[in-house]
Design an enzyme around this catalytic site. Structure first.
Site, PDB file in Angstrom:
ATOM      1  CB  SER A 227      33.070 -30.030  -1.874  1.00 28.80           C
ATOM      2  OG  SER A 227      33.501 -31.256  -2.414  1.00 28.80           O
ATOM      3  CG  ASP A 322      28.366 -32.201  -8.277  1.00 32.98           C
ATOM      4  OD1 ASP A 322      29.479 -32.668  -8.581  1.00 32.98           O
ATOM      5  OD2 ASP A 322      28.083 -31.815  -7.133  1.00 32.98           O
ATOM      6  CG  HIS A 356      31.678 -30.487  -7.121  1.00 33.04           C
ATOM      7  ND1 HIS A 356      30.776 -31.116  -6.293  1.00 33.04           N
ATOM      8  CD2 HIS A 356      32.789 -30.243  -6.354  1.00 33.04           C
ATOM      9  CE1 HIS A 356      31.295 -31.249  -5.090  1.00 33.04           C
ATOM     10  NE2 HIS A 356      32.517 -30.736  -5.095  1.00 33.04           N
TER      11      HIS A 356
END
Length: 410
Positions: A227, A322, A356
């Site tokens: 991330s 995601d 994600h």
């Protein structure tokens, strides 16, 4: 509670966090229907629970590796389903298990479906983040802080910097068991709510510190990131010496949210979020996938991280579902850019129907939780079964990648 029914966790009720267990129930009546429950409280005191209904075979036995759940938190054969489908009793909560010294405790119990949920047997699974012999030391050096995990034995061992967006020791502790000296460092201090910029210099200090550890035998380090921390990892590879390999998980190809400085100069402006492009989903939850500005538009191209100048091996990892941002598009853009520069220093994997939050395997799947930068709850994406399978596959791939590229000098 019946003394007859047995609930066993095999091969042992004590295991590492990233190891599967086999849940078996015996001494039931032939074809008896029972509900198996699991529960765990995370580090912030939030209770997570799951359950599944099973029918015993003619011998009165249930084996979660073999048998299908008939109803409950999941349906079908899911050997680790009771762990991966643990859900919070408060909406939009991520299961927080970040302190390596404390095991992930999961209580299992078997209940009679026909006798007012009477408990028949119970057992507790202790899932450790630190294997025997792994050492942990808190680190506060210069301008960075973190935790250092060192495998048992004389070494030498390859070195890995684990960048977490906020402080987490889980991945680092588990990687140390695989034969790496791992320093985990947060990108954002949760106490520093009004961060206006990021500096690469403290992470450069962390790299220097890591390479100076007595059991480290590699001349350069590997970095694992996900991330926001993934774009920091790319920037370290591009601008700071000493980075041999980068694992980039669910990241962006540009420097996001905060302008980036190095040696007292801004090196990259920030790619920003358009809050008006958040898509309302369920009550109070948003999809953020299309909210980030496009880094390929002319006005944003300065935010792209120049990874083509890095002398680094890359493992790019993205998920098709995601919902935080389009990590797959970012991954493809980076690979095309590297190819245009004649580079072959990368490999990639994209997981269909995964979300994600790709983590070490067998933790609870997170549907939605609070986003540290957006200051609201968002959907992370992913279909639980496919996401869990992706985590199992990725965890092995990460270890293979780091072993092949971050090597010790003879």
């Amino acid at each position: 509670m019946s003394s007859q029914v047995r609930l066993r966790l095999l091969p042992s009720a004590r295991c590492l966090y990233d190891k599967p267990i086999q849940v078996k129930v015996s001494h039931l009546k032939s074809r008896q229907v029972v509900r198996i429950k699991a529960s765990s409280t995370d580090e912030r005191g939030v209770l997570f629970s799951s359950s599944a209904t099973y029918r015993a075979d003619e011998n009165g036995e249930i084996d979660l590796v073999r048998d299908a759940s008939l109803s409950g938190s999941y349906v079908g054969v899911e050997p680790m389903g009771l762990l991966t489908t643990l859900k919070p009793n408060i909406v939009n909560k991520l299961f927080v298990k970040d302190k390596a010294l404390e095991p992930h405790m999961v209580k299992f119990s078997v209940h009679d479906e026909e006798e007012q949920d009477r408990m028949l047997a119970e057992a507790t699974n202790e899932r450790f983040l630190m294997a025997d012999g792994v050492s942990r030391v808190s680190v506060e050096e210069g301008n960075f802080h973190g935790a250092l995990f060192t495998p048992p034995g004389k070494g030498p061992f390859p070195a890995v910097l684990d960048l977490s967006t906020v402080m987490s020791e889980k991945r680092a502790a588990l990687l140390a068991d695989k034969g790496f000296v791992v320093l985990t460092v947060p990108v954002i201090n949760e106490e520093s709510v009004n961060v206006k910029m990021l500096h690469l210099d403290p992470f450069e200090e962390a790299i220097t510190f890591l390479l100076q550890q007595p059991k480290v035998g590699s001349k350069r380090i590997g970095i694992i990131s996900r991330s926001k921390s993934a774009d920091v990892a790319l920037s370290l590879a591009a601008f700071v010496p000493g980075v041999e390999a980068v694992v980039w998980i669910s990241g962006c190809s540009a420097n996001t949210v905060l302008p980036l400085f190095y040696k007292k100069k801004q090196i990259l402006p920030a790619l920003m979020i358009d809050m008006e492009k958040l898509i309302p989903a369920e009550s109070g939850i948003f999809i953020a996938k299309y909210a980030m500005h496009d880094p390929l538009k002319e006005e944003n191209r300065a935010t792209l991280i120049p990874i083509e100048q890095a002398n680094t091996h890359f493992l790019f990892v993205a998920s098709e579902d995601d919902l935080n941002w389009d990590s797959n598009i970012y991954m493809m853009e980076m690979m095309e850019r590297l190819k245009r520069h004649g580079k072959k220093n990368f490999e990639s994997v994209c997981y269909p129907r995964a979300g994600h939050l790709l983590e070490p395997p067998y933790g609870p799947f997170c549907h939605s939780s609070f986003h540290i930068f957006l200051k609201t709850a968002i959907l992370w994406g992913g279909v639980p079964r496919a996401h869990v399978a992706a985590e199992v596959h990725l965890w092995k791939k990460i270890q293979e990648f780091l072993r092949s590229h971050v090597t010790c000098e003879e």
